[in-house]
Scaffold this active site. Sequence first.
Site, short mmCIF file in Angstrom:
data_model
loop_
_atom_site.label_atom_id
_atom_site.label_comp_id
_atom_site.label_asym_id
_atom_site.label_seq_id
_atom_site.Cartn_x
_atom_site.Cartn_y
_atom_site.Cartn_z
CB SER A 1 -0.86 0.00 1.26
OG SER A 1 -1.62 1.19 1.35
CE1 TYR B 1 -4.36 -1.96 5.33
CE2 TYR B 1 -3.79 0.23 4.54
CZ TYR B 1 -4.12 -1.08 4.27
OH TYR B 1 -4.22 -1.52 2.97
P1 NAI Z 1 -11.15 -6.46 -0.02
O1 NAI Z 1 -11.54 -6.27 1.40
O2 NAI Z 1 -12.17 -6.39 -1.09
O3 NAI Z 1 -10.36 -7.82 -0.22
C1 NAI Z 1 -9.51 -8.35 0.76
C2 NAI Z 1 -9.37 -9.81 0.49
O4 NAI Z 1 -8.59 -10.40 1.55
C3 NAI Z 1 -10.73 -10.51 0.47
O5 NAI Z 1 -10.74 -11.50 -0.55
C4 NAI Z 1 -10.78 -11.14 1.85
O6 NAI Z 1 -11.61 -12.28 1.91
C5 NAI Z 1 -9.31 -11.50 2.05
N1 NAI Z 1 -9.01 -11.76 3.46
C6 NAI Z 1 -9.17 -10.92 4.50
N2 NAI Z 1 -8.86 -11.56 5.64
C7 NAI Z 1 -8.50 -12.83 5.30
C8 NAI Z 1 -8.09 -13.97 6.03
N3 NAI Z 1 -8.02 -13.99 7.36
N4 NAI Z 1 -7.79 -15.10 5.33
C9 NAI Z 1 -7.88 -15.12 3.99
N5 NAI Z 1 -8.29 -14.08 3.26
C10 NAI Z 1 -8.59 -12.95 3.91
O7 NAI Z 1 -10.03 -5.35 -0.28
P2 NAI Z 1 -8.96 -5.13 -1.45
O8 NAI Z 1 -8.89 -3.69 -1.64
O9 NAI Z 1 -9.23 -6.02 -2.61
O10 NAI Z 1 -7.62 -5.60 -0.70
C11 NAI Z 1 -6.62 -6.42 -1.28
C12 NAI Z 1 -5.26 -5.97 -0.76
O11 NAI Z 1 -5.00 -4.65 -1.24
C13 NAI Z 1 -5.16 -5.90 0.76
O12 NAI Z 1 -3.92 -6.43 1.17
C14 NAI Z 1 -5.23 -4.42 1.05
O13 NAI Z 1 -4.60 -4.09 2.26
C15 NAI Z 1 -4.51 -3.86 -0.17
N6 NAI Z 1 -4.77 -2.46 -0.48
C16 NAI Z 1 -6.05 -2.00 -0.66
C17 NAI Z 1 -6.26 -0.67 -0.93
C18 NAI Z 1 -7.65 -0.11 -1.10
O14 NAI Z 1 -7.81 1.13 -1.04
N7 NAI Z 1 -8.66 -0.93 -1.38
C19 NAI Z 1 -5.15 0.28 -1.06
C20 NAI Z 1 -3.85 -0.31 -0.90
C21 NAI Z 1 -3.68 -1.64 -0.61
#
Ligand code: NAI
Length: 232
Positions: A134, A148
């Site tokens: 991130s 975070y």
């Molecule tokens: P999201 O919340 O839609 O997806 C997160 C994913 O991680 C989901 O598939 C969820 O089921 C999975 N997850 C969460 N806890 C889990 C666990 N205990 N075991 C297995 N899977 C788990 O959010 P997004 O945005 O798709 O996030 C993906 C990555 O991108 C994350 O690492 C997030 O920190 C990072 N990110 C997101 C940003 C944003 O603004 N959306 C910005 C920068 C980084």
Amino acid sequence: MTDARVAMISGASRGIGSEIAAALARAGWRLSLGARNPAQLTPPPGADALAHCFDARDPASEKLWVAATAERFGRIDAVIANAGIMIPKTVIAADDADLDDLIQVNVKSPLRLVRAAWPHLVASGHGRVVTIASLSGKRVKSAGSGLYAVSKFAALAMTHAIRHAGWDEGVRATAICPGFVATDMAAAATSRPPEGMTQPQDVARIVAFVLDLPGTASIAEVPINSTLEDSW
Ligand code: NAI
């Protein structure tokens, strides 16, 4: 194609992870998709894909998923550590349990996953690790994203550490560092309009591009700006 490269993608059920799966399927990769509930995984149409249980809070999970992937495909060429959580608390308001949870999911689990897959990444000859870190791994934007950011600074350092550890064996690690991406996570964190955010499809094609670079043109970090914040 039975000799096509194989990528593991954690948190592939929605958001950035499911878009990475779609982009890599279009690029001809075979996919091993991890989610807490594999029934929620919808592999891209036509993709040669394994849907497997993966829970970042279960320290046995990574090894089981890697073993199943190796058994199904016989090789692992890339690990995309995408699964992650955000806890919108200041470092003062948060307690140890919050920090432990963030470190478990955003740092320790990705590292366990890479360790478990390591022999396969080395055997590939061109193993690749991509972490979805991130911009919060590069700057602390606000009090509320502070906790975070602690976990994402650690995730960024971990990616560089993996990059050093794998360099002589042809493994290349890259940290993708977006600001706001229009997913459920950003919707929960801000009321700002999703159309001003980076789109998950664009993060996905950056990942696909990075994975295709040769070991002689490897990128360590990719900072990505949306229109909602100052240029990095
Ligand atoms: P999201 O919340 O839609 O997806 C997160 C994913 O991680 C989901 O598939 C969820 O089921 C999975 N997850 C969460 N806890 C889990 C666990 N205990 N075991 C297995 N899977 C788990 O959010 P997004 O945005 O798709 O996030 C993906 C990555 O991108 C994350 O690492 C997030 O920190 C990072 N990110 C997101 C940003 C944003 O603004 N959306 C910005 C920068 C980084």
